[in-house]
Structure formats: C-alpha cells, structure tokens
Enzyme design. Structure first.
Site, mmCIF file in Angstrom:
data_model
loop_
_atom_site.group_PDB
_atom_site.id
_atom_site.type_symbol
_atom_site.label_atom_id
_atom_site.label_comp_id
_atom_site.label_asym_id
_atom_site.label_seq_id
_atom_site.Cartn_x
_atom_site.Cartn_y
_atom_site.Cartn_z
ATOM 1 N N LYS A 1 43.325 32.512 38.941
ATOM 2 C CA LYS A 1 42.774 32.207 37.615
ATOM 3 C C LYS A 1 42.965 30.731 37.277
ATOM 4 C CE LYS A 1 43.530 36.983 36.192
ATOM 5 N NZ LYS A 1 44.544 37.933 35.662
ATOM 6 N N GLY B 1 41.977 45.670 31.706
ATOM 7 C CA GLY B 1 41.673 46.977 31.129
ATOM 8 C C GLY B 1 40.178 47.184 31.019
ATOM 9 N N GLY C 1 51.543 52.913 35.526
ATOM 10 C CA GLY C 1 50.207 52.434 35.870
ATOM 11 C C GLY C 1 49.955 50.983 35.456
ATOM 12 N N GLY D 1 40.448 38.577 30.990
ATOM 13 C CA GLY D 1 39.903 39.860 30.532
ATOM 14 C C GLY D 1 39.060 39.738 29.273
ATOM 15 N N THR E 1 36.692 51.486 37.161
ATOM 16 C CA THR E 1 37.182 51.453 35.786
ATOM 17 C C THR E 1 36.336 50.527 34.916
ATOM 18 O OG1 THR E 1 39.395 51.795 36.650
ATOM 19 C CG2 THR E 1 39.232 51.041 34.382
ATOM 20 N N ASP F 1 47.644 36.216 41.739
ATOM 21 C CA ASP F 1 46.576 36.559 40.800
ATOM 22 C C ASP F 1 46.453 35.458 39.742
ATOM 23 O OD1 ASP F 1 44.801 38.695 39.358
ATOM 24 O OD2 ASP F 1 46.248 38.042 37.855
#
Lengths: 434, 434
Positions: free
Chosen positions: A205, A302, A187, A134, A13, A201
C-alpha cells in the site's frame, strides 16, 4: 436514462459486497450520477455457492473472457486478487478497451508499470481506490483533492489485522502470540498471517501511495519493512508509560530530492490523531504544503467498506464515459522518475526508542550514554525500569532511552558498540518514533 | 500543453493563498493534470496593498466584469464572500458560460437553488469544496467517494473558532468569556463573533452537507441551532468527569423519510474520534450504509488549507474542460424534494445531559426522577455533585443526570414540570449527547 454495464471478475467476499451494493443503491446512484449503472455479469469458477446476495442466474458465468468481451459491459471489476489470473484478465480487459476497477494492491505494487502502461496505450480508465485503505477514499484524495499540493509526508495505519493485534496487546497487556491466536480464531487474521504481520501488505500500500504522491514506481526491495511479529509486550507497556502507543505505520516522505518509503512499528504520542485509531480501523495522515495535516479514517477492509470504494470508482468511470473520455489511465500523477531518488536506510532520520537489558552494575548506564553521544545520538529521556518479575535477581535491568533525531547509520553504529561493550544481556530493541 | 486560464475575484487572505499556490505548484499540477493551469487575472477593489504574494502588475484589476468576460479565462473563482456583490458576480460568470469555484458557504446555504439553477441552465461546472471544512475534502467525498452509499449520518466539527474556545475551556478550566476575549486578541475569533459562536456558520455548512447527502435544500429556519455562548465551564468540567468532551456539532441524519439537520453543543465520549479533534481543527464523521464510519480531519479555515481545496477544485474543472464537458452543475446529488421531509425538533431523539441546581433537601432527587420517568425519560446515570465554592451554604446543590434516548418533546415537558415543582434555584441546563 443511459446505462453503463458492469462485469465482476471474482464472486468472493468483496465481489458479493459489490454485487449487493450495486443492486441495493442503484436508484440513489442513478439520481446522483445521471446514469444507470447496471450489474450485467459476474464470473467465478464457483457459481454454485450461496454468497448471501441474490443475483439472476443469467448473471453468473464461469467464463471470465466472456465478461470482458461482452459488448454491453464497459467497466470490468477485478476482485480475484493475486498476480496470476488476475493480472492476465486485467490486461485482457484493458486491451479490449474496457475501463478497469481493481482492489488488488499486490498486482499494482508489483506490476503497476505494466498495468498502467496498458491503460495508457488503450486510452481507458483504471481506478484502484480500494487497493489502499478499504472504505477510506485516500487514493481519490491524493489524485484529486490534494492535486494542488506538494505532498510532504504520509503516515498511515493501513493494516487492520496488525492494528487489531496492537490494540489488544496494549489494552489487555497480552503477548503478541496470544493475540494473534485469538485474531485467527475470530477471523481477523489469516491462517498464514505473514503478509500482514511482517508488514508486506502495508508495504504494498505504501508503494501505491508513494507512486501517487511522487510519480515514480518504488520497487519493494527498496522499502524498509519491519513487521510486528517480534514486538514485545514489555515495549508496548513502556511506550505507554512514556505517553506513546505503538502502531504499525507506513511512512512516505519527501525531503529535497529524496523520498523515504518505510513500514515499521512506531511510537505515536497519545495526543496524535493516529493514536486514536484502534482495532481494525485504518487511517492515513497526509501533509500537503498548502493543506497542512489532513487525516482520513475508516474501515480498511471488509466486504461492505471495500465495496463502497469500488462502487465509488465505478461511479466515477460512469461519469467519465458519459463525458466520452477517460480521466485516469496512470497510477502515478507526476513523472518524477530520475529527478527523485530513494533515500538509503542508513540516511533516514528518526527519533528512536531503545530498550537495553543492562548488567545491573555501577557505570553501565554511563557507558551506554557515552557511546550514544560519541555517535551523535543525543538523549531525550532515559529511565531505568523496575525489574520485570520473570527476571528478578538475574542481575539485569531494562533501561529505556528515547533519543532525539538521529540517522539510521548513527544509531546502528552506537548500538553495535554498546553490544560489544558486554554490558547487555540480550540484543537491544530499537523502535522508531513518529 | 493546453492551458486553462483562471481569474480570481477577491484578493483577500484566501485569494492571496490561491494566487500563491497556483503559481508555486504550477509545474507539479501540470504534471498531474496534463494541463497547464494559469492564473490570468485577479480583481479586487484594493489592488495597492501588498498581500505577500508576487503577481505581475498586469494580473491585477479593479474590474471584476473584465475578468468574467476575459476570453482567456475559463474558470472564475469567487473569494469575496457574503451574498451581495459575490452573488451578482457568480451569476454573471455562470451566465457568461464560465465554470465557477466558490468557498462561499453563506451564498450557497441561502441562494443555492438559484446558483445551481444558473449553472445547470448554462451547462457549466460549479465547485464549492472549500465552503465546508476548509482544507478537508468532505464535499468531494460526498459527491464522489461515497456516491454508492446511502448516507446514514454526518457528525461534524465545522467551526474552528468554537472548537478552539471549547478546547481551551476544557484544558484550562476557563470560562467562555475569558477564552473568547483571548481568541479575539489572537485573531482566532472575529470582532463580532456571533456568526461563529451562535452556531450559524456551522448551520450554513450543515445545510450544504445535507443537500449533498439527501438531495434537497434545507431552509435555515428549519435547522435547530444552538451555539456555545451560554455554555458554563461547570458543564464542561462535569462532562469531563463522566468521560465526555463538549463539541459544537453539526448533525445531519436520516431516519426513514425524515431528515434531521441540527447544530448544538454535544457531549462526545472521549473514546470517539471526534473527541480527539482539538483547537482550530475540523473534522466530519460520515456513516454510509456500505462504508460504515469514515472520518475526515484537517484545518477548517486559513489561507493555505482553503487555497488547497480551491485549487483542487480548479484542477478538477481543468480535467473536465480537457474532456470537453462539465461534470457538476448541481449542488445536490439526488432530487428527493417531496420524498424526504424535515423532522420536527420535538420528534428528534437524543440522549441528554441535564444539570439541575436543586434545593438541598430530602426528597428533591426523588421528585425529579419521578417526573422524568412519568414523561418516558429513563436515567442512565445521576450524580449529586459537590457544592461549587461560590454557592457554598446557599442551600442548593448541582445534580447531573444523563438520560437514555428520549424525544425532544418528552425531555422538555419533563423539565417544565420539574421547574414548576419549585425545587430548582435556576433554569435547568440541557445538552445533547452523541
């Protein structure tokens, strides 16, 4: 115009997003950077599936080492993820004298020392802007913009899946399990969601942010990690009634020579900027001794937001290569190993939200507040809630107590004693407040 | 460790903050940067007044040119402000081959081309992070983090004085004049507040952001600027009733080959992140084609936040000098002169809030909505408000209309015709919505 060649490892992705972005915005980047950044090669085991981005057939290869060793490629971008093949290839690229961009938080949180050591030894750049937040330039801000500050604290909403679940739990009054199901169908959550919802997760970070702020590697086992799996809708509702919203926060904080790194669901006042961060959005609030509170907000994951940050990193390396010199070989900014130490969970000071399901009989509340007081925990507010429908006539009522700041050891000892006093129907719920 | 020498021009509020910060955080910066940044000289006409920061007597001088020409100084920091002596000294420093840091938005907005030209000619860095957003690294983000993005829009709250006034007007229901008086007494507004409240300070910043995003200089006379001086408490209240908060926004936006740069009070929905930015805080929301919406928030002014950004810039230059090369000689990132053009005010599309004080007689509302429709302005919501106390029995009532998107020319023509129809007591109030 001089060219810089880029090779991608991984055509999933984010890889497809980076390939698309590099091609689409090549001209505007060249104008901004004064150097032409060219996508030369993409390595993936699967080069047959259509990723919705058109790249020349000659660009695709199944041979990752060929990309690393291509003399026309100066920047290798690792977008495979995980700590297996990704680690091997990142080290191979650094050892081949290539600058590396990676978005792999797990790799850096677990093997950061080894990776950064290899970059240092080889005198090449390593950038990892997309490993936290992100599309939000939080890594860049800590490395550069706030370089003149002592970092006092960082509070971050760093996992979009959790924030999406918490937002829907609050807005629609739904229980955790139901929202998780919906998130998986949409999703927004993985089939195995544990890395997200159990807080690991976010903890990866937090470790990266802590290393940038305080200059030493924090091992995962020293991080206090609580996820949102057991969060009850009742507490989301009661928190709202007190004027708070529950967010899964990463907290990185320095107090004297001690550093705290922790991840837990946290009550955030509605007036706080972090309370306005909803759905899949992420944000980090950084307090510097000079800057005061600053906040960075955007999409934490994303295809395109992550590509934005990866490409920003590639652009920086292109600028560095034009100047003939690497800039960032280390993950950590300050070498504080030995000077700073991790604060033990028992010593961490926080305000608390406590929910107790109490025997509905005279004196129960008095027993509890007395015990809290004996352990040095003072009370900011306490309310006896109306009995939820499903437990009507059960003889128990929920009591919610907000405390002033107390040490972990103090609140835990008090709650143990309250449990032992036999006035509770079930284990107490304890949540931290910002 | 190698040293980089810094000279300050101007020892006012920000100058004192930079001197203090450079000294206080010298060690942590050296660890992060790998180079020792040393404050060598400070020039000011007044070197007698105590600024609350201790610097050696030998550091102070009244001779700015001596600082510029000091061979031990590689970075000159201009914190004088204005476009007189500051401009002369910045040009002198660039021509002497010194890297320059400035927080002077007016200088860059008005003489950017000349200043950046001099940096380019001399091959030296010019950094200006603190010229927009004080402690918020918005300039850095546009130059670097989002370098791989087409910038689609920027919406910014960039003036703390205005935001403080607007916050108090809404929270306390006070009229503009009363809050301005209080702000002046509290030191949040200048004795002559016009640069702030009439929107020109925000416009200077918008010009700098536009040049970074779109690569050409926008002259002030092409910027649509409306301040908050005439904003009525009544409209703040009505906006709140519709679920909006009024903010003075800088809007920088691209649509095809046209760019809009404008400053005006704007209705922002309460659910929008910018609506949560209150008091003296600033924020900018940047939308990139890859990153999506990102937001940067913090203190937009003040001694320490501004010093934080100035010192971050100095740190970057120190890194550049270590690499033996300048990185940023230009203010603009992309040379789009001639390819992009400014959109005329008449062609700017926006949703509008319109308040009309209407003759309280049958048919008035029909007249107005018909006229709006004839000019292509369609209505999203319309309410006839209760008569405010002070105009009871005056025969007029406030009507508030929210429109769908319309061109500036369309709404203006419609309002002119409504005025001509003789149904209004006073000029209509027209505010834009985000």
């Amino acid at each position: 115009m001089k060219q810089i060649g880029v090779g991608l490892l991984g055509f999933g992705t984010v890889g497809a997003g980076v390939a698309d972005g590099l091609q689409r915005n090549r001209k505007v980047m060249a104008q901004r950077l004064g150097v032409d950044v060219v996508l030369k090669q993409i390595a993936d085991l699967d080069i047959a599936t259509d990723r919705g981005v058109s790249v020349g057939q000659a660009v695709l290869t199944t041979d990752a080492m060929a990309v690393i060793n291509d003399p026309e490629i100066q920047v290798v971008v690792e977008l495979i993820g995980g700590t297996g093949i990704a680690k091997k290839l990142v080290l191979a690229a650094l050892n081949a004298g290539k600058a590396v961009v990676t978005a792999n938080k797990k790799l850096l949180a677990e093997y950061g020392e080894e990776i950064f050591g290899a970059a240092e030894r080889n005198g090449v750049d390593i950038y990892f802007g997309a490993s936290v937040g992100g599309g939000i330039p939080i890594i860049r801000v800590l490395r550069e913009g706030l370089a003149g500050n002592e970092i006092q604290s960082i509070h971050g909403i760093l996992n979009g899946t959790c924030n999406y679940i918490l937002t829907r739990m609050e807005n629609e009054g739904l229980p955790f399990g139901e929202v998780l199901d919906a998130a998986q169908k949409a999703g927004y959550a993985e089939v195995d969601p544990s890395l997200d919802i159990d807080g690991f997760d976010t903890a990866h970070k937090a470790i990266i942010l802590a290393s940038l702020a305080y200059g030493f590697h924090v091992p995962m086992e020293k991080v206090l990690v609580e996820g949102i799996r057991n969060l009850a809708g009742l507490d989301v509702q009661y928190a709202a009634e007190f004027g708070y919203r529950i967010k899964l926060l990463a907290v990185v904080k320095r107090d004297g020579d001690e550093v705290e790194v922790r991840v837990h669901p946290t009550l955030v006042p509605l007036t706080h900027m972090l309370a306005s961060v909803s759905n899949v959005f992420n944000a980090a609030m950084v307090r510097g001794d000079l800057s005061g509170d600053t906040l960075y907000y955007g999409r934490g994951a994303g295809r395109e937001p992550t590509a934005s940050t990866v490409i920003g990193d590639i652009g920086d390396i292109a600028r560095n290569l034009m100047a003939g010199k690497s800039r960032y070989r280390r993950g950590v900014g300050v070498a504080n190993e030995g000077q700073l130490r991790m604060r033990a969970a028992d010593d961490i000071v926080s305000r608390y939200y406590v929910r107790l399901m109490v025997h509905d009989k005279a004196g129960s509340l008095g027993v509890m507040t007395t015990i809290l007081g004996q352990h040095g925990v003072s009370i900011l507010a306490a309310t006896q809630k109306a009995q939820p429908e499903e437990m009507e006539n059960a003889g128990y009522v929920p009591v919610v107590i907000l405390t002033h700041a107390a040490k972990g050891a103090e609140i835990d000892a008090a709650l143990r004693e309250i449990c032992a006093a036999g006035v509770l129907k079930e284990e107490p719920v304890k949540l931290r407040m910002i």
